[in-house]
Design an enzyme around this catalytic site. Structure first.
Site, PDB file in Angstrom:
ATOM      1  N   GLY A 256       0.825  -1.197   0.000  1.00 42.05           N
ATOM      2  CA  GLY A 256       0.000   0.000   0.000  1.00 42.05           C
ATOM      3  C   GLY A 256       0.857   1.243   0.000  1.00 42.05           C
ATOM      4  O   GLY A 256       0.592   2.202  -0.731  1.00 42.05           O
ATOM      5  N   ALA A 257       1.922   1.204   0.822  1.00 41.02           N
ATOM      6  CA  ALA A 257       2.847   2.329   0.904  1.00 41.02           C
ATOM      7  C   ALA A 257       4.088   1.851   1.645  1.00 41.02           C
ATOM      8  O   ALA A 257       4.118   0.743   2.202  1.00 41.02           O
ATOM      9  CB  ALA A 257       2.209   3.511   1.631  1.00 41.02           C
ATOM     10  N   GLU A 259       7.281   3.381   4.315  1.00 40.86           N
ATOM     11  CA  GLU A 259       7.571   4.474   5.235  1.00 40.86           C
ATOM     12  C   GLU A 259       8.985   5.028   5.124  1.00 40.86           C
ATOM     13  O   GLU A 259       9.601   5.396   6.132  1.00 40.86           O
ATOM     14  CB  GLU A 259       7.338   4.007   6.667  1.00 40.86           C
ATOM     15  N   ASN A 260       9.549   5.130   3.933  1.00 37.83           N
ATOM     16  CA  ASN A 260      10.883   5.703   3.806  1.00 37.83           C
ATOM     17  C   ASN A 260      10.921   7.076   4.467  1.00 37.83           C
ATOM     18  O   ASN A 260      10.083   7.932   4.171  1.00 37.83           O
ATOM     19  CB  ASN A 260      11.245   5.862   2.326  1.00 37.83           C
ATOM     20  N   HIS A 290      -0.919   6.304   8.754  1.00 34.13           N
ATOM     21  CA  HIS A 290      -0.137   5.107   9.087  1.00 34.13           C
ATOM     22  C   HIS A 290       1.341   5.338   8.765  1.00 34.13           C
ATOM     23  O   HIS A 290       2.218   5.098   9.607  1.00 34.13           O
ATOM     24  CB  HIS A 290      -0.699   3.929   8.276  1.00 34.13           C
ATOM     25  N   GLU A 291       1.616   5.790   7.542  1.00 31.42           N
ATOM     26  CA  GLU A 291       3.014   5.952   7.137  1.00 31.42           C
ATOM     27  C   GLU A 291       3.688   7.066   7.926  1.00 31.42           C
ATOM     28  O   GLU A 291       4.873   6.962   8.257  1.00 31.42           O
ATOM     29  CB  GLU A 291       3.093   6.221   5.637  1.00 31.42           C
ATOM     30  N   GLU A 313       4.577  -2.320  12.389  1.00 26.47           N
ATOM     31  CA  GLU A 313       3.328  -2.321  11.651  1.00 26.47           C
ATOM     32  C   GLU A 313       2.093  -2.234  12.543  1.00 26.47           C
ATOM     33  O   GLU A 313       1.128  -1.554  12.206  1.00 26.47           O
ATOM     34  CB  GLU A 313       3.254  -3.553  10.744  1.00 26.47           C
TER      35      GLU A 313
END
Length: 830
Positions: A256-257, A259-260, A290-291, A313
């Site tokens: 989905g994405a 988190e860099n 979330h990210e 997570e």
């Protein structure tokens, strides 16, 4: 590619301090490869040997402290560093690296809409070595200084602010200490919308062909970003730890994405080309939240080893939903979590492959990759929500902030996290963790109501071992409105109880876990179930209804409620439902697992007819235009369950549904896919639609439609595209698989059921984990609910040489198949 074991990582972390990476990437060398030059400064704490990871197309040169090393010593993606002396060293690596088509490493994509090319990195979990040489484990944090040479007209995004220094050379600001898997680069002719907030540059970015759609939603995306950023600064004492915040919506993204730090990458389906519901917009908001939570939990403080991935997570999942509720216009995301996301956790936790939220035996990186599932996300978030309810929000956040202060820019373990929480409360958090995080399975809670001197008392019987803090909702019939239920009281319960809870006169409905604060399957007493059959839609709160629908879903899956009874309940109550997430969740289960697997082929047509009638009721109810989201959901599902082509073919010809909506690209491709399944379209129509919509999404739609055609040659072509060659990208592979198996075409594709178990093994070994998961999830013949399919699958698990990713996915799919057989009541052939 070799896997890194926990023991190897521990030894290397004891041996090395890694200080700084200088990474130079040249993206101008061609369509297949790019150049990668890396300098790593590190300290050996003693004399000894170690290794660095690298997966090159060509290793051109290596020096250690200025002395050349033999490139031929590279073996299984490891370059040995022998006879190191205690002290500082510098390793330099010059390599040619391959672009990816599977979303792993440096993914390269050419947009069919305009011919523009984009690249981006996805380094997680151990794919840094596909981009540059690294000591690739999360607890060897270092500063990264990245420069990129890009073609003219491109811009480059990275973890830090980037500066164009001329001649296509872009320099990113050095990062604070971060883990290797969090390094990120995205390059191409991006369309960007930039702003500033609290003195930091913010930006959102997408492909140029999506620019009008991003611009339409830019204010909403940036408003949500700012609101979440501000809310996290109210919750967390540590300030945001990086120099900028970019969000790039990238093509063919597997997750989905990601988190860099400073450069979050999202799948670009979140840039909506077609109409969506408010629930889908809420999901995008939740993913943004979330990210962003990961910037603190995951990036500022990072797991030490992959056994603690849940810390990343589960925390971000919980914070994503909670912060969306607190900081945005989407005030009820927990309903969607309850009816959709949570079932992902319940399903995963009842399979043979279940594992604790915090597993103790994650021996290597291949094993770790398997734990990115409904347990680490949904169950873990549910556990944290239960923990926050048990501790209270104040103490919960105090413990979180203590954790950030103690471990910022470092690494931490579950033990560290629990110690931080324990420092903020007198409660026994360690015992709670043992009960909730180290155990597997789902508890079941059932109400038992006993008369006591003219009134009643409630006991929540528990099958399982976890303590639960929850609410029991007591509901009475509304004498003024038939079918409506009124909340009398919500009673707080701690399970196991020390004594029955007095509740006064017997309610019409007793609902355990009203408010959905715990993680458990819920059952009903007989009187309460009778009430729900007539009055479910009369419950006043959507989250309460979500809890009930989830309980009914669980009962179907456990063989305690007939699929037909679930359908009857949906037919009676869903036409009166007002919540989008509940409507979508119930229809998705009914039209998916229930109709396609739990019902026999003989019973399926009647189920589709029931669902068609239900959707038509929703269409009639929404003709006034006041409920566009409900109407869109009804239109989508009516298309998906259509047993005859006439109505939806007329919609496609007219370009609109009578009374709206007009058909956008998503609805046009959806109709065409269903017409393909029904044999009511052909290649000419598919090609014409692709000419109308030549976008990447259009390419995927065409692949899905072509694979769905009920024609032996179409099936052969689709199968060979997936399994005989490696040309399909991850998204086109998935789209082709989604079209291939159709319950209506069981006889046509029967020969491919057995072929799946040999061809999937080969493609997984050849193309890697992302395609292995896609093959196991989408290419699996789930429609073939019979003992022979199960026998073939179990033989494959037992006898074939499976990659870990395919083994896990296949084991889960076979468990779903076994469950479907049990729900049908079919005896397994020996």
């Amino acid at each position: 590619m070799s896997v890194l074991t926990r023991d190897e990582a521990q030894l290397r972390a004891q041996f090395l301090d890694v200080h700084r990476y200088t990474v130079e990437l040249d993206l101008t060398t061609g369509d297949e490869t790019f150049d990668s030059r890396t300098a790593i400064r590190f300290t050996a704490r003693s004399d000894g040997d170690t290794f660095v990871e690298l997966k090159p197309a060509e290793l051109r040169g290596v020096t250690l402290d200025g002395q050349p090393l033999d490139p031929e010593s590279l073996c299984e993606d490891r370059l040995p560093l022998k006879n190191l002396t205690a002290g500082e060293h510098e390793l330099r690596v010059d390599a040619v690296m391959r672009y990816s088509r599977t979303g792993e490493g440096m993914h390269r994509f050419t947009d069919p809409s305009d011919g523009e090319t984009y690249v981006y990195t996805q380094m997680f979990l151990d794919d840094v070595q596909r981009v540059f040489a690294a000591f690739d484990q999360p607890d060897l944090k270092a500063v990264f200084e990245v420069s990129v040479k890009a073609p003219a007209g491109w811009s480059v995004l990275a973890n830090g602010v980037t500066e164009h220094r001329g001649d296509g050379l872009w320099q990113a600001a050095p990062t604070p200490p971060v883990s290797t898997y969090l390094v990120a680069v995205a390059a191409g002719p991006w369309h960007s919308v930039r702003t500033e907030h609290r003195g930091l540059p913010f930006g959102i970015h997408c492909r140029r062909s999506l620019a009008p759609h991003l611009d339409t939603d830019a204010d909403e995306i940036l408003d949500i970003t700012r609101a979440c950023f501000d809310r996290y600064h109210e919750k967390f004492e540590e300030p945001y730890p990086f120099d900028s915040y970019d969000q790039a919506f990238v093509p063919e993204f597997n997750a989905g994405a990601m988190e860099n730090p400073g450069l979050v990458t999202f799948r670009d389906e979140f840039v909506y080309r077609s109409a969506v519901t408010d629930t889908e917009r809420q999901t995008r908001a939740m993913v943004i939240a979330h990210e962003m939570a990961h910037m603190w939990f995951g990036d500022l403080v990072t797991l030490k080893w992959w056994d603690d991935i849940w810390l990343n997570e589960s925390f971000a999942e919980y914070m994503g939903y909670q912060t969306t509720a607190e900081a945005t216009r989407f005030t009820d995301p927990w309903t969607e979590f309850g009816v959709t996301r949570k079932s992902w956790g319940y399903d995963a936790d009842q399979r043979p492959t279940t594992h604790p939220v915090a597993p103790e035996n994650v021996d290597d990186t291949a094993s770790a990759l398997l734990n990115f599932d409904g347990i680490s996300y949904a169950k873990g978030a549910s556990a944290l929500r239960q923990l926050a309810a048990w501790l209270g929000e104040k103490d919960f956040l105090a413990g979180i902030n203590a954790h950030f202060t103690r471990h910022k820019f470092g690494n931490a373990t579950l033990a560290d996290f629990i110690d931080s929480l324990a420092s903020a409360t007198d409660r026994d958090v360690h015992a709670w963790a043992d009960s909730w995080l180290r155990t597997t399975g789902v508890d079941t809670l059932t109400p038992r109501i006993a008369p006591t001197g003219g009134t009643c008392a409630l006991t929540a019987d528990r099958t399982g071992s976890r303590p639960h803090r929850l609410s029991a909702g007591l509901y009475d019939h509304d004498v003024a409105e038939e079918g409506r239920l009124l909340l009398r009281e919500r009673i707080g319960l701690d399970v196991p109880q020390t004594a029955p809870q007095p509740i006064g006169k017997r309610p019409a409905l007793v609902l355990l876990n009203d408010g959905d604060l715990t993680y458990a399957k819920i059952r009903f007493d007989t009187a309460s179930f009778d009430t729900l059959r007539t009055s479910l839609s009369g419950l006043p709160d959507p989250l309460t209804r979500a809890v009930v629908w989830n309980a009914l879903r669980d009962a179907v899956r456990d063989g305690e409620l007939a699929p037909a009874a679930y359908l009857e309940t949906a037919r009676a109550h869903l036409p009166r439902e007002t919540d989008l997430a509940v409507t979508e969740g119930v229809l998705a289960f009914a039209a998916g697992q229930l109709a396609n697997q739990y019902l026999t082929p003989q019973d399926r047509p009647a189920a589709l007819a029931t669902l068609t009638s239900l959707c038509r009721d929703l269409l009639r109810r929404t003709e006034d235009g006041d409920h566009p989201g409900l109407r869109l959901i009804a239109v989508r599902h009516l298309i998906d369950v259509a047993a005859h082509p006439e109505t939806i073919a007329a919609w496609l010809a007219d370009g609109t549904v009578p009374g709206g909506p007009e058909l956008d690209p998503e609805l046009r491709w959806r109709i065409l896919a269903r017409l393909a399944v029904l044999g009511a379209t052909d290649e000419d129509a598919i090609a014409a639609e692709l000419a109308r919509d030549p976008s990447a999404t259009g390419q995927e739609g065409a692949a899905r439609c072509r694979a769905a055609l009920p024609d032996p040659e179409a099936k052969r072509t689709a199968w060979e595209a997936m399994f005989a060659g490696d040309d399909l990208s991850n998204y086109l592979f998935t789209a082709t698989a989604q079209g291939f198996w159709q319950p209506e075409q069981a006889d046509l594709v029967r020969e491919y059921v057995a072929r799946f178990y040999t061809d999937a093994v080969a493609v997984a070994a050849r193309r890697g984990p992302a395609i292995a998961v896609a093959a196991g999830r989408w290419c699996f013949p789930a429609h073939a609910v019979d003992a022979e399919n199960l026998r073939l699958g179990e033989a494959c698990l037992r006898d074939a040489d499976l990659t870990p990713a395919l083994r896990r996915t296949l084991a889960d799919r076979l468990d779903d198949l076994s469950r479907a057989l049990k729900v049908r009541g079919e005896e397994r052939a020996e």
